[in-house]
Design a protein around this motif. Sequence first.
Motif, PDB file in Angstrom:
ATOM      1  N   ASN A  30      64.663  29.612 -40.040  1.00 47.40           N
ATOM      2  CA  ASN A  30      65.593  30.445 -40.806  1.00 47.40           C
ATOM      3  C   ASN A  30      65.853  29.851 -42.191  1.00 47.40           C
ATOM      4  O   ASN A  30      66.678  30.373 -42.950  1.00 47.40           O
ATOM      5  N   CYS A  54      70.554  27.054 -32.087  1.00 47.22           N
ATOM      6  CA  CYS A  54      70.393  27.672 -33.406  1.00 47.22           C
ATOM      7  C   CYS A  54      71.722  27.590 -34.143  1.00 47.22           C
ATOM      8  O   CYS A  54      72.787  27.632 -33.526  1.00 47.22           O
ATOM      9  N   ASP A  97      62.470  33.618 -41.766  1.00 46.51           N
ATOM     10  CA  ASP A  97      63.323  34.802 -41.699  1.00 46.51           C
ATOM     11  C   ASP A  97      64.203  34.864 -42.942  1.00 46.51           C
ATOM     12  O   ASP A  97      64.867  33.890 -43.274  1.00 46.51           O
ATOM     13  N   GLY A 121      62.081  29.173 -32.126  1.00 43.36           N
ATOM     14  CA  GLY A 121      63.363  28.864 -31.501  1.00 43.36           C
ATOM     15  C   GLY A 121      64.066  30.122 -31.050  1.00 43.36           C
ATOM     16  O   GLY A 121      63.408  31.143 -30.805  1.00 43.36           O
ATOM     17  N   GLY A 122      65.426  30.014 -31.117  1.00 33.42           N
ATOM     18  CA  GLY A 122      66.254  28.982 -31.752  1.00 33.42           C
ATOM     19  C   GLY A 122      65.818  28.644 -33.185  1.00 33.42           C
ATOM     20  O   GLY A 122      65.089  29.396 -33.805  1.00 33.42           O
ATOM     21  N   VAL A 165      69.733  30.460 -27.605  1.00 32.41           N
ATOM     22  CA  VAL A 165      70.633  30.137 -28.715  1.00 32.41           C
ATOM     23  C   VAL A 165      71.962  29.577 -28.200  1.00 32.41           C
ATOM     24  O   VAL A 165      72.464  28.567 -28.693  1.00 32.41           O
ATOM     25  N   PHE A 223      72.487  29.850 -36.417  1.00 26.51           N
ATOM     26  CA  PHE A 223      72.851  31.240 -36.718  1.00 26.51           C
ATOM     27  C   PHE A 223      73.299  31.937 -35.439  1.00 26.51           C
ATOM     28  O   PHE A 223      72.993  31.478 -34.325  1.00 26.51           O
ATOM     29  N   ARG A 224      73.959  33.063 -35.616  1.00 23.93           N
ATOM     30  CA  ARG A 224      74.388  33.892 -34.482  1.00 23.93           C
ATOM     31  C   ARG A 224      74.081  35.356 -34.786  1.00 23.93           C
ATOM     32  O   ARG A 224      74.962  36.224 -34.692  1.00 23.93           O
ATOM     33  N   CYS A 225      72.851  35.637 -35.158  1.00 20.21           N
ATOM     34  CA  CYS A 225      72.461  37.015 -35.490  1.00 20.21           C
ATOM     35  C   CYS A 225      72.820  37.909 -34.298  1.00 20.21           C
ATOM     36  O   CYS A 225      72.329  37.657 -33.186  1.00 20.21           O
ATOM     37  N   CYS A 279      70.059  39.125 -31.994  1.00 24.94           N
ATOM     38  CA  CYS A 279      69.092  38.143 -31.492  1.00 24.94           C
ATOM     39  C   CYS A 279      68.856  38.374 -30.001  1.00 24.94           C
ATOM     40  O   CYS A 279      69.792  38.517 -29.232  1.00 24.94           O
ATOM     41  N   LYS A 334      67.232  37.021 -43.770  1.00 21.57           N
ATOM     42  CA  LYS A 334      68.022  37.937 -42.942  1.00 21.57           C
ATOM     43  C   LYS A 334      68.567  39.137 -43.698  1.00 21.57           C
ATOM     44  O   LYS A 334      68.759  40.204 -43.119  1.00 21.57           O
TER      45      LYS A 334
HETATM   46  S1  SF4 Z   1      67.451  35.641 -34.521  1.00 17.63           S
HETATM   47 FE1  SF4 Z   1      66.662  33.566 -34.917  1.00 17.63          FE
HETATM   48  S2  SF4 Z   1      68.078  32.729 -36.460  1.00 17.63           S
HETATM   49 FE2  SF4 Z   1      69.125  34.466 -35.500  1.00 17.63          FE
HETATM   50  S3  SF4 Z   1      70.346  33.589 -33.814  1.00 17.63           S
HETATM   51 FE3  SF4 Z   1      68.353  34.245 -32.952  1.00 17.63          FE
HETATM   52  S4  SF4 Z   1      67.077  32.416 -33.033  1.00 17.63           S
HETATM   53 FE4  SF4 Z   1      68.822  32.050 -34.425  1.00 17.63          FE
END
Ligand code: SF4
Length: 220
Positions: free
Chosen positions: A89, A16, A111, A61-62, A29, A18-20, A23, A113
Amino acid sequence: MDFPGEVCTTVFYGGCNFRCPWCHNADLVLRPFTLPEISPEEVLNLLSRRRSWVQAVCITGGEPSLAPGLEEFIRSLKSCGFKVKLDTNGTHPGILARLLTDGLLDYVAMDVKAPPEKYNLLAGTKVDLESVRESIAFIKNSRIAYEFRTTVVPGLLLEQDLLAIGRLLRGARRYVLQQYQPAGTLLDADFQALRPYPGATLQSMAQKLHSFIHKVDIRN
Ligand code: SF4
């Protein structure tokens, strides 16, 4: 829940952009290479054995739009007659637009965010907001079923932030507020201690969002 109204199989793509921090797919990820890899052929074989009771596939995912073989895999699924839902995303609007234009998707869940000024904070990285906006526009203009969705992270997203997202999505057909669930292996373990907002708080947010979006749902 992965594909509203359908019995579906869910396919997870690793990796991925992103690094939410909350998550719950940290391995997927950060360390996808530590997980067993299943080839598209294996997935198609398995699906063909389930064909009599599985009509749909959710691709998640991811971030699936990073995968080079995504379009080819979706084409294979469609040629076998499966409905396809894509979770994204929204950072690759070009890929999304092509999949939509070619009629390869039956449902998209994107998503969203955060409001623009908090996007980098919630995504845990610098985000190209123009791409996110483009994806929102492509989805809103499509004729397929879709949802935009936001995980309501307590403390990081306040009511005013949700209303700002509502303005960003104004006119969308469906928006889902997802209750925060600190389960699994989180990217940032500190987020495990956060307590979700009470259900009544989410209800109240959903009510106020109705002035921008016709259908606002809560997912627990
Ligand atoms: S929540 Fe979704 S977009 Fe955010 S890091 Fe996890 S997999 Fe990636």
